[in-house]
Design an enzyme around this catalytic site. Structure first.
Site, mmCIF file in Angstrom:
data_model
loop_
_atom_site.group_PDB
_atom_site.id
_atom_site.type_symbol
_atom_site.label_atom_id
_atom_site.label_comp_id
_atom_site.label_asym_id
_atom_site.label_seq_id
_atom_site.Cartn_x
_atom_site.Cartn_y
_atom_site.Cartn_z
ATOM 1 N N GLY A 87 0.833 -1.206 0.000
ATOM 2 C CA GLY A 87 0.000 0.000 0.000
ATOM 3 C C GLY A 87 0.859 1.244 0.000
ATOM 4 O O GLY A 87 2.069 1.196 0.248
ATOM 5 N N ASP A 137 -10.646 10.794 11.189
ATOM 6 C CA ASP A 137 -10.410 10.420 9.787
ATOM 7 C C ASP A 137 -10.943 9.020 9.505
ATOM 8 O O ASP A 137 -10.266 8.196 8.885
ATOM 9 C CB ASP A 137 -8.922 10.502 9.452
ATOM 10 C CG ASP A 137 -8.677 10.560 7.941
ATOM 11 O OD1 ASP A 137 -9.550 11.083 7.220
ATOM 12 O OD2 ASP A 137 -7.621 10.094 7.483
#
Length: 387
Positions: free
Chosen positions: A76, A194
């Protein structure tokens, strides 16, 4: 000929000066990072971070575990840097979040995540195994979760077919329980700030785990809200009061959860949603469908097994309650878990949601890494008729 030589010489000097300046800045940044890391390490070893020194990884161990950060092990990446899969000498698999030197995530955000998540233990929160702060490197070491993040499933046309309605509901409830722990049950009251699909990781049983606490904030026992001049987060998930004025509270997380819930149900992104008949985002489209008594049509078409229409309608109703425009109208996360887990729970009718149209005009931090970005569009909160 002489003119050409002079021009080439001047350009060469300018180029050399620029390269020298760039190299000098890199060296300064490296020295600064080393000094900051040394200071942070000293504070940890001095017992100022709850004996976290036992979780400090040596750089050589991480390099060996990730095979020198090989591209084959990269699983990632983001504005913060890259994430690598690794294997420790004892065979334990890990995920290493390596912050790039150009990352906007500064030392404070790094320290925040290290110190904060080390104190949190819940089955629906990702486990931080430790960190590496050696030379100019800053790395976070997590448990490795084979199914990676939720967005890789719900927004992928092939993988989303693997998620049944029951699995989606289990994921929704698991995330909700993780938030209940953060907001109410842990020793610290944590506002994540978030919450989004890419920050929900899935283990081998497809159980969700909330991750990335870089911009999370700790509230005092009596504290209910806070205001910041530096709005950080992700487009499409931020509550109106946070995006517009910097006010955040547990209800800001509730709004983000509501957006995420609607995305899991529909398999569509709130930010980037498009429809041939209108300019509404996913929140606005859901509200429109709710008022027209067509909410059941929101379910992802890739969900093929049979499921109860009343269960779906209840989930959408709870999702709309979470994204209501006024924070005081939104439920607490413990109420959300109760409503989703009890067949006979009384559920209020939702009021109009916030941010029905995908148009913003605010300077915000579009990621938890501290990379400031802005957009010139206008903020629009569309008022649609209630049901």
């Amino acid at each position: 000929m002489i003119v050409i030589i002079i021009v080439i010489t001047i350009f060469g000097m300018i180029f050399s000066a620029l390269v020298g300046y760039y190299v000098c800045q890199l060296r300064k940044a490296a020295v600064k990072a080393r000094l900051q890391n040394r200071s942070f390490r000293d504070s940890i070893e001095g017992g100022q971070s709850d004996d976290f020194e036992s979780r400090l990884f040596d750089l050589s161990t991480i390099i060996s575990a990730t095979q020198k950060f090989s591209s084959e092990n990269k699983i990632g990446q983001g504005g913060f840097g890259h994430v690598y899969k690794g294997e420790l000498p004892d065979g334990k698999e890990i995920a290493v979040k390596r912050l790039s030197q150009g990352s906007g995530q500064g030392l404070e955000e790094f320290k925040n995540e290290v110190v904060l998540i080390a104190k949190l233990q819940h089955r629906n929160l990702v486990s931080l195994l430790g960190c590496c702060i050696q030379e100019e490197e800053r790395m976070l070491v997590y448990e490795y979760l084979p199914n990676r993040s939720l967005d890789n499933f719900i927004f992928d046309q092939t993988k989303k077919k693997l998620l049944s309605w029951k699995q989606r509901l289990d994921i929704i409830i698991g995330i909700a329980r993780g938030l209940v722990y953060l907001h109410e049950d842990s020793k610290l009251r944590i506002i994540h700030r978030d919450l989004k699909a890419s920050n929900i990781l899935l283990d081998n049983q497809m159980s969700p785990k909330i991750s990335d606490f870089g911009i999370a904030r700790i509230f005092g026992v009596e504290q209910t809200e806070e205001m910041t001049k530096r709005v950080m987060g992700t487009y499409g998930y931020m509550s109106p009061e946070y995006a517009m004025s910097g006010h955040f509270s547990v209800k800001s997380d509730v709004f983000s959860f509501g957006v995420l819930m609607l995305e899991i149900i529909s398999g569509k992104k709130n930010w980037g949603f498009n429809h041939p008949d209108h300019d509404l985002n996913l929140i606005g489209h859901t509200w429109k469908q709710w008022n027209e008594e067509k909410a059941f049509e929101l379910v992802d078409k890739e969900v093929v097994e049979a499921f109860s229409e009343p269960d779906v309608i209840k989930c959408i109703q709870v999702g709309l309650l979470c994204v209501q425009q006024r924070p005081e109208d939104r439920p607490t996360m413990s109420s959300v878990v109760f409503m989703l887990s009890n067949e006979n729970a009384m559920i209020a009718h939702p009021k109009e949601p916030g941010f029905c149209v995908e148009t913003f005009s605010i300077k915000i931090d579009s990621s938890p890494t501290g990379q400031t970005s802005s957009t010139s569009n206008q903020v629009t909160i569309t008022a649609l008729a209630g049901r």
